[in-house]
Design a protein around this motif. Structure first.
Motif, mmCIF file in Angstrom:
data_model
loop_
_atom_site.group_PDB
_atom_site.id
_atom_site.type_symbol
_atom_site.label_atom_id
_atom_site.label_comp_id
_atom_site.label_asym_id
_atom_site.label_seq_id
_atom_site.Cartn_x
_atom_site.Cartn_y
_atom_site.Cartn_z
ATOM 1 N N GLY A 291 2.070 2.287 -3.146
ATOM 2 C CA GLY A 291 1.053 2.791 -4.079
ATOM 3 C C GLY A 291 0.143 1.710 -4.647
ATOM 4 O O GLY A 291 -0.746 2.000 -5.437
ATOM 5 N N GLN B 287 -11.569 0.443 6.191
ATOM 6 C CA GLN B 287 -10.551 1.015 5.292
ATOM 7 C C GLN B 287 -10.001 2.312 5.861
ATOM 8 O O GLN B 287 -8.793 2.559 5.831
ATOM 9 C CB GLN B 287 -11.186 1.314 3.919
ATOM 10 C CG GLN B 287 -11.482 0.062 3.125
ATOM 11 C CD GLN B 287 -11.307 0.300 1.633
ATOM 12 O OE1 GLN B 287 -10.670 1.288 1.232
ATOM 13 N NE2 GLN B 287 -11.831 -0.598 0.822
ATOM 14 N N ASP C 280 -2.657 0.163 -4.117
ATOM 15 C CA ASP C 280 -3.751 0.402 -3.179
ATOM 16 C C ASP C 280 -4.631 -0.817 -2.943
ATOM 17 O O ASP C 280 -5.166 -1.007 -1.856
ATOM 18 C CB ASP C 280 -4.595 1.578 -3.679
ATOM 19 C CG ASP C 280 -5.272 2.276 -2.529
ATOM 20 O OD1 ASP C 280 -4.581 2.512 -1.512
ATOM 21 O OD2 ASP C 280 -6.480 2.548 -2.636
ATOM 22 N N GLN C 281 -4.770 -1.646 -4.013
ATOM 23 C CA GLN C 281 -5.708 -2.772 -3.854
ATOM 24 C C GLN C 281 -5.234 -3.786 -2.827
ATOM 25 O O GLN C 281 -6.003 -4.631 -2.376
ATOM 26 C CB GLN C 281 -6.021 -3.437 -5.208
ATOM 27 C CG GLN C 281 -4.876 -4.144 -5.906
ATOM 28 C CD GLN C 281 -4.025 -3.167 -6.732
ATOM 29 O OE1 GLN C 281 -3.896 -1.986 -6.410
ATOM 30 N NE2 GLN C 281 -3.410 -3.668 -7.784
ATOM 31 N N ILE D 142 0.849 -1.200 0.000
ATOM 32 C CA ILE D 142 0.000 0.000 0.000
ATOM 33 C C ILE D 142 0.883 1.247 0.000
ATOM 34 O O ILE D 142 0.654 2.201 -0.736
ATOM 35 C CB ILE D 142 -0.941 0.018 1.225
ATOM 36 C CG1 ILE D 142 -1.857 -1.220 1.215
ATOM 37 C CG2 ILE D 142 -1.797 1.286 1.237
ATOM 38 C CD1 ILE D 142 -2.583 -1.463 2.517
ATOM 39 N N ARG E 29 -6.053 3.060 6.871
ATOM 40 C CA ARG E 29 -5.270 4.147 6.269
ATOM 41 C C ARG E 29 -4.733 5.102 7.343
ATOM 42 O O ARG E 29 -3.576 5.527 7.284
ATOM 43 C CB ARG E 29 -6.120 4.941 5.269
ATOM 44 C CG ARG E 29 -6.368 4.140 3.989
ATOM 45 C CD ARG E 29 -7.168 4.987 2.995
ATOM 46 N NE ARG E 29 -7.918 4.141 2.092
ATOM 47 C CZ ARG E 29 -7.360 3.458 1.094
ATOM 48 N NH1 ARG E 29 -6.064 3.529 0.880
ATOM 49 N NH2 ARG E 29 -8.100 2.690 0.317
#
Ligand code: ADP
Ligand code: MG
Ligand code: ZN
Length: 470
Positions: free
Chosen positions: A435, A461, A437-438, A432, A465
């Motif tokens: 980059g 989520q 993100d999935q 993550i 984050r």
């Protein structure tokens, strides 16, 4: 050269629907309408066909006929005529049925893209009860006649052959039933025979304009059987044509249990019935006032209701139709929406998929559950479990959530679970940060497993984050 076995065939289907009208009395006499009462207790000389009696038309039946015709967008004949349709059969003591022939009450309508050829008034026959083994007389199987049904008012609706699959036929017949139910003109109970559907079907090479020879499946008493019967008959006809044979015009019986089709009779023609105008009845000449009264008595119909659900509650077309075409579920949806108007889509989704008609769930309970989701008290995953309990046992969603520990995971509890999932998925955290993100899916999945679906995905989520600073 065209290879016959590679040819595509198109089914062509037209329906004939007999609708028993929910009047108090019979079509041409004062006998009470009934179902399931002792045989031959609702009869009089008129409906028993005694000589010298005179029929008197039932005004209410004519009004119901007008309502059906207007609801289907038909023209109303200024002077429609009763005819005698002559045939001999034990269910018919007069040896004729009073029906309508060349000038029906209603003609030329349309419902959901299927044209209605006509809708006419007639009387029902008596009921033959086949006594079977136990009723043997002189060693033969006996049948007895119950005249309670004789003379029940019917409207027969005949479509043009505008339907092109068995599934479409069943769906259209469902819509017609809901339309009749909304009109309040019939009980539309297929088990009791107050709605009876005959399916006419032929096939033709795709692209061909002329119609093939049709057969008729008589008295299908459920929409599922109608669909299965038509599919079986389409397959049978295809088999015949592919082998170079010809379909014969006949009337067939479809056995629900075995799936077998058997011939009842080869097709009779109109001239076999020696139709002639009923000399004891004058034409039906509805006044403007009668037609206006009938028009005013028509409530919101299922198609219009589906459009309203789509427009006013922003529902997808298919769930709007599912709700509106299955009137009970539409009523359930509207009752629940009155309690909880905030999220019609979720509500519609639950009513269509998770609350079968006749289940223990009440509209209030389902509405309350949608509110609990909106407030973040229950996750969508856990709500499915609450719905199962509601459907099976009923009850109060808040109580079910408390009893079963289904409350949304949140606060410190959720924070700790997220921390642990982050610690156990260092690889995903790395990705993550790079980059990808999935990769967050792996961590969310771990949290969902740990909470057994009680956490809100969006919330999880966000927490992840925040914690990894991504
Ligand atoms: P019948 O004289 O056999 O009663 P009709 O012309 O009155 O036939 O039609 C009865 C029903 O059969 C109607 O619903 C009509 O749409 C349908 N129908 C007529 N011809 C065909 C065909 N070739 N294939 C499929 N359905 C048909
Ligand atoms: Mg016919
Ligand atoms: Zn009677």
């Amino acid at each position: 050269m065209e290879v016959a076995s590679a040819r595509q065939y198109e089914p062509v289907i037209g329906l004939e629907i007999h609708v028993q009208l929910a009047t108090d009395t019979k079509m041409f006499c004062g006998c009470e309408l009934s179902f399931g009462l002792d045989p031959n207790t609702r009869t009089c000389p008129v409906c028993l066909g005694h000589p010298g009696v005179l029929p008197v038309p039932n005004r209410r039946a004519i009004e119901f006929g007008l309502m059906i015709g207007l609801a289907l967008g038909c023209e109303i004949a200024p002077r429609s005529i009763f005819h005698r349709k002559n045939y001999f059969y034990p269910d018919n003591p007069k040896a004729f049925q009073i029906s309508q022939y060349d000038v029906p009450l209603c003609s030329g309508g349309e419902l959901a893209g299927v044209r209605v050829h006509r809708a006419h008034l007639e009387e029902d026959a008596a009921k033959l009860v086949h006594a079977g083994e136990s009723g043997r007389i002189h060693g033969a199987e006996a049948s007895v006649v119950d005249f309670n049904r004789a003379g029940t008012p019917l409207v027969e609706i005949v479509t043009e052959p505008d339907i092109h699959s068995a599934a479409e036929a069943a769906e259209w017949a469902r819509l017609l039933r809901e339309t009749l139910r909304a009109l309040g003109v019939s009980d539309v109970n297929m088990d009791e025979g107050s709605l009876r559907v005959d399916g006419n079907v032929s096939i033709r090479p795709a692209g061909e304009a002329t119609l093939g020879v049709k057969t008729e499946l008589k008295n299908m008493n459920s929409f599922r059987f109608l669909e299965r019967g038509l599919d079986a008959e389409i397959a049978r006809q295809e088999g015949i044509l592919r082998e170079g044979g010809q379909v014969e015009q006949e009337t067939l019986h479809f056995d629900n249990r075995t799936g077998a089709l058997s011939s009842l009779r080869s097709k009779e023609e109109a001239h076999d019935y020696r139709y002639f105008p009923e000399p004891d009845l004058v034409p039906i000449a509805p006044t403007e006032a009668m037609i206006e009264m009938a028009r005013a008595a028509i409530p919101e119909l299922p198609l219009a209701r589906a459009e309203r659900f789509e427009r006013d509650h922003d529902l997808p077309a298919d769930s709007a139709r599912l709700l509106a075409f299955r009137g009970e579920q539409g009523d359930f949806f509207e009752a629940a929406l009155a309690v909880s108007p905030s999220d019609p889509r979720t509500l519609a989704n639950y009513v269509v998929n998770d609350v079968p008609p006749g289940s223990a769930a009440t509209p209030e309970a389902v509405a309350k559950l949608v509110d609990l989701i909106g407030a973040g008290t229950v996750s969508r995953g856990a709500a499915k479990e609450v719905l199962e309990v509601l459907a099976a046992e009923g009850g109060d969603p808040e109580q079910i959530v408390a009893d079963r520990g289904l409350g949304a995971a949140g606060g410190d509890e959720l924070g700790a679970i997220v921390d642990q999932a982050i610690a156990e998925n260092a690889g995903a955290v790395e990705k993550i940060r790079e980059g990808k993100d999935q990769a967050i899916g792996a961590i969310v999945g771990a949290v969902m497993r740990q909470t057994k679906g009680r956490a809100d995905g969006g919330e999880v989520q966000k927490l992840i984050r925040e914690r990894i600073g991504a």
